[in-house]
Design an enzyme around this catalytic site. Structure first.
Site, PDB file in Angstrom:
ATOM      1  N   TYR A 177       0.841  -1.197   0.000  1.00 25.65           N
ATOM      2  CA  TYR A 177       0.000   0.000   0.000  1.00 25.65           C
ATOM      3  C   TYR A 177       0.882   1.256   0.000  1.00 25.65           C
ATOM      4  CZ  TYR A 177      -3.397   3.454   1.551  1.00 25.65           C
ATOM      5  OH  TYR A 177      -4.178   4.569   1.655  1.00 25.65           O
ATOM      6  N   THR A 179       1.489   3.861   1.628  1.00 27.63           N
ATOM      7  CA  THR A 179       2.212   4.424   2.778  1.00 27.63           C
ATOM      8  C   THR A 179       3.205   3.454   3.407  1.00 27.63           C
ATOM      9  OG1 THR A 179       0.563   3.674   4.367  1.00 27.63           O
ATOM     10  CG2 THR A 179       0.203   5.849   3.385  1.00 27.63           C
ATOM     11  N   LYS A 180       3.271   2.232   2.910  1.00 28.26           N
ATOM     12  CA  LYS A 180       4.143   1.231   3.541  1.00 28.26           C
ATOM     13  C   LYS A 180       5.619   1.485   3.171  1.00 28.26           C
ATOM     14  CE  LYS A 180       0.861  -0.656   5.776  1.00 28.26           C
ATOM     15  NZ  LYS A 180      -0.218  -1.554   5.452  1.00 28.26           N
ATOM     16  N   ASN A 181       6.549   0.795   3.823  1.00 36.31           N
ATOM     17  CA  ASN A 181       7.977   1.102   3.635  1.00 36.31           C
ATOM     18  C   ASN A 181       8.427   0.958   2.187  1.00 36.31           C
ATOM     19  OD1 ASN A 181       7.719   1.229   6.408  1.00 36.31           O
ATOM     20  ND2 ASN A 181       9.785   0.423   6.788  1.00 36.31           N
ATOM     21  N   ILE A 182       7.910  -0.072   1.485  1.00 31.62           N
ATOM     22  CA  ILE A 182       8.004  -0.076   0.015  1.00 31.62           C
ATOM     23  C   ILE A 182       6.594  -0.263  -0.509  1.00 31.62           C
ATOM     24  CG2 ILE A 182      10.396  -0.886  -0.130  1.00 31.62           C
ATOM     25  CD1 ILE A 182       9.236  -3.654  -0.965  1.00 31.62           C
TER      26      ILE A 182
END
Ligand SMILES: *Cc1c(COP(=O)(O)O)cnc(C)c1O
Length: 363
Positions: A177, A179-182
């Site tokens: 998603y 906003t996730k780290n990747i």
């Protein structure tokens, strides 16, 4: 405004998407296969399946684990709701183990007592980017013949005793998603060493098909597109760099805030790495006014987040599975008192100063 999240899209991602758009293959194709290979290498597992979201990943993983009506799945009540909804969707019953108030992860001392003869799966969540106590969880699972599905949506690249998340349990679930780290906008990845599980998962994401219009069981359209996969491949190359920047930002912020008596800062454990999907502090005595605190940060140009404001067992469609509003006090307390400050790799040193100064003034 300093935002709580900031997807980082470089020229590489744009060029990769352009190539896919020109290639004529837009849905699941060679880029999805390539992503599955590089992510398997990254995590140190045999097999990966790419799907349309982290939620789809959890649904498919639990389906492959054989979860169905009459079964119980043990997880934590302090997480994103997508940890629990797939359990209910499969007709199984969610059971909760409270969290450790210091790490916000499953309190493994309380795990054994929640196992019954209906328990099928234990699903720890690596909340905020720090792995749960996986040795203890795996030991208890093995002793009771249970499977372990990791909700690693927030912990891509984090390690536990040198091993990556996704390679710690029987099946691992990740989210891509925005906003996730990747990220790739929307997407999910499932890791496993089991040929049996990966076969079931690949069928489940494609209408239950093993071949052309050959149906083996229930399934959905949970496929990822090659457009998304092309972005995710470029993001994965940058994952360790992104995580290192998050860790550097976390260290800087923790140093600037270490003397603030009203805050409890994130606790890092020695035998694992924390990839700081969130930098979450606990407000020690400002609990009744957290909404005002969030507003005051906003006025100072700092976007903060509350992950998560409600313990899952208090949400009506989950509560009706037999929970009381007084259950799981550590989760209730965390839900009432946590606050996440921006930590993403796009922050400058000046931004970190602004965030720290705003925190000192507001809290
Ligand atoms: C993001 C997230 C999910 C769901 O992932 P989506 O890609 O948004 O469907 C599940 N569990 C946790 C802990 C998450 O943070």
């Amino acid at each position: 405004m300093i935002t709580i999240a900031s997807p980082i899209v470089g020229d590489e991602e744009i060029a990769a998407v352009t190539d896919v758009l020109k290639s004529g293959i837009l849905a699941q194709g060679p880029k999805v296969a390539e992503l599955e290979k590089v992510f398997a290498d990254y995590c140190g597992v045999k097999y990966v399946a790419a799907v349309s979201s982290g939620t789809a990943a959890i649904h498919a993983a639990l389906y492959a684990a054989g979860v169905g009506p009459g079964d119980e799945v043990i997880t934590v009540p302090f997480s994103f709701i997508a940890t629990v909804n797939p359990i209910i969707k499969l007709g199984a019953t969610p059971k909760f183990v409270d969290i450790d108030p210091k790490t916000y992860n499953m309190d493994v001392k309380k795990l054994k007592r929640s196992i019954t003869n209906k328990t099928k799966v234990i699903m720890p969540v690596h909340l905020y980017g720090q792995p749960a106590d996986m040795d203890e969880i795996m030991k208890i699972a093995k002793a009771h013949g249970l499977l372990v599905v990791e909700d690693a949506a927030q912990a891509v690249g984090a390690t536990y005793k040198g091993k990556k998340t996704g390679a710690l349990g029987d099946i691992g679930c990740f989210s891509l998603y925005a906003t996730k780290n990747i990220m790739c906008g929307e997407g999910g990845l499932i890791t496993t060493d089991s040929e049996e599980f990966i076969t079931a998962i690949r069928q489940f994401r494609q209408h239950g098909m093993s071949g052309v219009y050959q149906y083996e069981g229930l399934g959905y359209n949970y496929r990822m597109t090659d457009i998304q996969a092309a972005i995710a491949i470029e993001q994965l190359k940058k994952a360790d760099g992104f995580n290192a920047k998050r860790q550097k930002n976390a260290k800087a912020l923790a140093e600037k805030l270490q003397h603030n008596k009203k805050l409890e800062l994130p606790k890092e454990l020695d035998d694992r790495s924390h990839v700081y999907h969130q930098f979450t502090v606990r407000l020690k005595d400002a609990i009744p006014s957290r909404d005002k605190i969030v507003e005051a940060f906003k006025k100072k140009g700092v976007g903060v987040g509350v992950y998560y404001p409600q313990a899952l067992h208090t949400i009506p469609h989950i509560a009706k599975h037999g929970f009381s509003l007084k259950d799981f006090p550590a989760s209730l307390s965390a839900a009432a008192s946590v606050l996440s400050l921006p930590i993403h790799p796009n922050l400058t040193d000046a931004d970190l100063d602004t965030i720290a100064a705003a925190t000192q003034e507001v809290v």
